[in-house]
Design an enzyme around this catalytic site. Sequence first.
Site, PDB file in Angstrom:
ATOM      1  N   MET A  17       1.859  -5.780 -28.132  1.00  0.00           N
ATOM      2  CA  MET A  17       1.819  -7.230 -28.323  1.00  0.00           C
ATOM      3  C   MET A  17       0.461  -7.677 -28.859  1.00  0.00           C
ATOM      4  O   MET A  17       0.382  -8.538 -29.736  1.00  0.00           O
ATOM      5  CB  MET A  17       2.148  -7.943 -27.004  1.00  0.00           C
ATOM      6  CG  MET A  17       2.294  -9.445 -27.149  1.00  0.00           C
ATOM      7  SD  MET A  17       3.600  -9.907 -28.319  1.00  0.00           S
ATOM      8  CE  MET A  17       4.976 -10.159 -27.207  1.00  0.00           C
ATOM      9  N   GLU A  76      -2.446   0.516  -3.466  1.00  0.00           N
ATOM     10  CA  GLU A  76      -1.983  -0.697  -2.790  1.00  0.00           C
ATOM     11  C   GLU A  76      -1.417  -1.740  -3.752  1.00  0.00           C
ATOM     12  O   GLU A  76      -0.551  -2.537  -3.374  1.00  0.00           O
ATOM     13  CB  GLU A  76      -3.114  -1.333  -1.970  1.00  0.00           C
ATOM     14  CG  GLU A  76      -3.519  -0.547  -0.732  1.00  0.00           C
ATOM     15  CD  GLU A  76      -4.592   0.494  -1.014  1.00  0.00           C
ATOM     16  OE1 GLU A  76      -4.885   0.755  -2.202  1.00  0.00           O
ATOM     17  OE2 GLU A  76      -5.145   1.046  -0.045  1.00  0.00           O
ATOM     18  N   PHE A  96     -18.408  -1.479   7.221  1.00  0.00           N
ATOM     19  CA  PHE A  96     -17.723  -0.524   6.350  1.00  0.00           C
ATOM     20  C   PHE A  96     -16.300  -1.013   6.055  1.00  0.00           C
ATOM     21  O   PHE A  96     -15.569  -1.383   6.970  1.00  0.00           O
ATOM     22  CB  PHE A  96     -17.672   0.859   7.031  1.00  0.00           C
ATOM     23  CG  PHE A  96     -16.892   1.867   6.229  1.00  0.00           C
ATOM     24  CD1 PHE A  96     -17.345   2.288   4.983  1.00  0.00           C
ATOM     25  CD2 PHE A  96     -15.698   2.387   6.713  1.00  0.00           C
ATOM     26  CE1 PHE A  96     -16.625   3.209   4.238  1.00  0.00           C
ATOM     27  CE2 PHE A  96     -14.968   3.310   5.965  1.00  0.00           C
ATOM     28  CZ  PHE A  96     -15.435   3.724   4.727  1.00  0.00           C
ATOM     29  N   GLN A  97     -15.930  -1.009   4.803  1.00  0.00           N
ATOM     30  CA  GLN A  97     -14.624  -1.476   4.329  1.00  0.00           C
ATOM     31  C   GLN A  97     -14.324  -2.908   4.758  1.00  0.00           C
ATOM     32  O   GLN A  97     -13.193  -3.245   5.112  1.00  0.00           O
ATOM     33  CB  GLN A  97     -13.501  -0.520   4.754  1.00  0.00           C
ATOM     34  CG  GLN A  97     -13.597   0.829   4.043  1.00  0.00           C
ATOM     35  CD  GLN A  97     -12.354   1.691   4.191  1.00  0.00           C
ATOM     36  OE1 GLN A  97     -11.686   1.651   5.224  1.00  0.00           O
ATOM     37  NE2 GLN A  97     -12.058   2.482   3.166  1.00  0.00           N
ATOM     38  N   LYS A 128      -9.034  -5.313  13.634  1.00  0.00           N
ATOM     39  CA  LYS A 128      -8.579  -4.140  14.376  1.00  0.00           C
ATOM     40  C   LYS A 128      -8.442  -4.414  15.875  1.00  0.00           C
ATOM     41  O   LYS A 128      -7.468  -3.989  16.512  1.00  0.00           O
ATOM     42  CB  LYS A 128      -9.538  -2.968  14.146  1.00  0.00           C
ATOM     43  CG  LYS A 128      -9.024  -1.675  14.750  1.00  0.00           C
ATOM     44  CD  LYS A 128      -9.902  -0.486  14.418  1.00  0.00           C
ATOM     45  CE  LYS A 128      -9.233   0.796  14.905  1.00  0.00           C
ATOM     46  NZ  LYS A 128     -10.071   1.985  14.639  1.00  0.00           N
TER      47      LYS A 128
END
Lengths: 165, 566
Positions: B476, B53, B115-116, B165
């Site tokens: 760097m 993502e 959940f999640q 949802k």
Amino acid sequence: MKHTLAVLVENKPGVLARVSGLFSRRGFNIESLAVGVTDNPDISRMTIVVSGDDRVLDQVTKQLNKLIDVIKVSDLDPTDAIERELALFKVKVDKGNRSEVIQIVEVFRAQIVDVGVKTMIVGVTGTGDKIDAIEKLLRNFGIVEVVRTGKISINRGVKTVKLEK
Amino acid sequence: MGKKTRMTGAKALIESLYAEKVDVIFGYPGGVLLPIYDELFDADINHILVRHEQAAAHAADGYARATGKVGVCLATSGPGATNLVTGIATAYMDSVPMVAITGQVPSSMIGNDAFQEANITGITLPITKHNYLVTDVNDLPRIIKEAFHIASTGRPGPVLIDIPKDITTDELDFEYPESVELRGYKPTKTGHKKQIKRAADIISNAKQPVIYVGGGIIAAEATKELLELAQTISAPVTTTLMGKGAFPDDNPLCIGMPGMHGTKYANYAIQESDVLIAVGVRFDDRVTGKVESFAPNAQIIHVDIDPAEISKNVRVDIPIVGNAKSVLSMLVEYIKEKLNGKTNTAAWVKKVENWKKQYPLYYHKDDKLKPQYIMEQINELYPDSIIVTEVGQNQMWAAQYFKYKEPRTFISSGGLGTMGYGFPASMGVKMGHPDKVVFDISGDGSFQMNSQELATVVQNDIPVIVVIFNNGFLGMVRQWQELFFEQRYSFTCIDDSVDFVKLAEAYGAMGLRVTKSEEVGPALKKAVESGRPTVIDFVVEREENVSPMVPAGAAINEMLDLEVQS
């Protein structure tokens, strides 16, 4: 230097978190913050006391204005505004000193809001200085618990902090 | 009034995206997104399935920077949403218009550690311009309209919409609003006339002016006005990293980048300027160096769309809040009236030109393969390409050794400095400009932060070219260790023998390896002409340094020249 900001915000969930989060992440110090709904139920008003120099205040004001849910920010002039705070003190008392506490309460035009066998609760409204002063005196008896609302403030006269139409 | 149609929240989201003319979104499905993905299956929107993502956010960001349109990314609740965080923060720091849409657990379960579940509106509070948790399906069209409006107006920035949802399956009578009503959001557009006149007075009398511009010019599409200002007063122009392309690098008045890895002549010019005209910049610490000694003799005029940027880091004499395009066009008009075709800066321009000759950007040319040379070759062979970068030495060489002539041709994570940004961002750039050659200038460190996106570019046939300056170091940081930590290379050596050619091939992309200077051009041509996603592993000089350099905390005219150690 302390400043008192009157902040009109949308009366929505999460707005307090947006404002307080902004102060902490930008490193601004909040002395107190009080919030309640206005005559328009969609708008809440916060009174925020912030310490810092003019530059800090300038940044605080601008950063607050950047929040989408902040509608208006005003820096209230202390010489032209009324300020009040409410405090409740639970004070330890016994037979011997109860009347002494009552005298102090009368002098400060405070109120006894509860009397128990071992404690009394004193309610006082006024400026922060006044509340500090009575607290100092009550401390001699033993303060068990203190709760203060933080300052609220409003302009004198016709001047207002209102949503422009 | 349009007609209302009964539909689910998921369908309403798609209809709203149509209304905002979204043609591509970058996303990754998940449990709570199922109703939305079911609608996307038939939708007339190009959905690019990423492999992480974070890449969706960077790709949306790259798309937005390259096109000026709002980039859109989509992720599921919990880990999907938190994986967007780095990408959102990157867009926030560089003022990129983006709408991030996240799924959320059903409303009834929010707060239960479902959940999640992750509180993504809470997490992204400090890194979004604004964010929303949708609590009623009837609010959805208004919220989407507001999100796109907020993201793309004023100082642009990312906006997140978290959609539980149940909202995606609830039904509403859909009608997309025509306008937004936000009483707490009214960005200033035109600058204060009196202030602009004061600025015009000062500029007209300036003997040694410098114009210092950044991303604000590009966001406001004010390059034409900037060019006119520079030519009217005949003043040198320095463009920050974010401002690359705002002013053509090949214009004689261009003095390159200011600050830490800027040109010496840009820094000298700023330090000796009597008037500094700062437009669409924020006086970042990488530009100012030691703030107290920045532009010590200059009166500073600061034009910015964001009032909070005025006098944040540096005290400003003339603040002007407004859109760069509108302010500059007014400013030019007033200055023209005053100057009447004359300028007072001939001696100053001459002096700056001499510095330019005396202190050019320099690297030691020998038989070794140098990153600077590779950039010069890209510039020579493909001058019209879009350069996307990772972060570190690769980013600085890309900024220094390619001539940017147009806005939106240099795409880089400036503020947050996000390693792993470039490759996924280049996918978004290429989606926005399929006709352009797009290079991701990378290091072997940065590329490995999002190399899984090779799968995405192959599956979706997005032919970007990854140019790896492979030096086996986190270059760097190694450079800083060399200069300031007695060459103690603590955990910066990543000489882990990754075969980038095989890696590319494993994903079905083309892989090339280059070890000699004479192979550079042919390899670039082969990559471009193949029309395939390609990784070119340039095995470069290991301890090459970015030069010149202002050490952290020093004034910007105290620059170090760094020779290659041999």
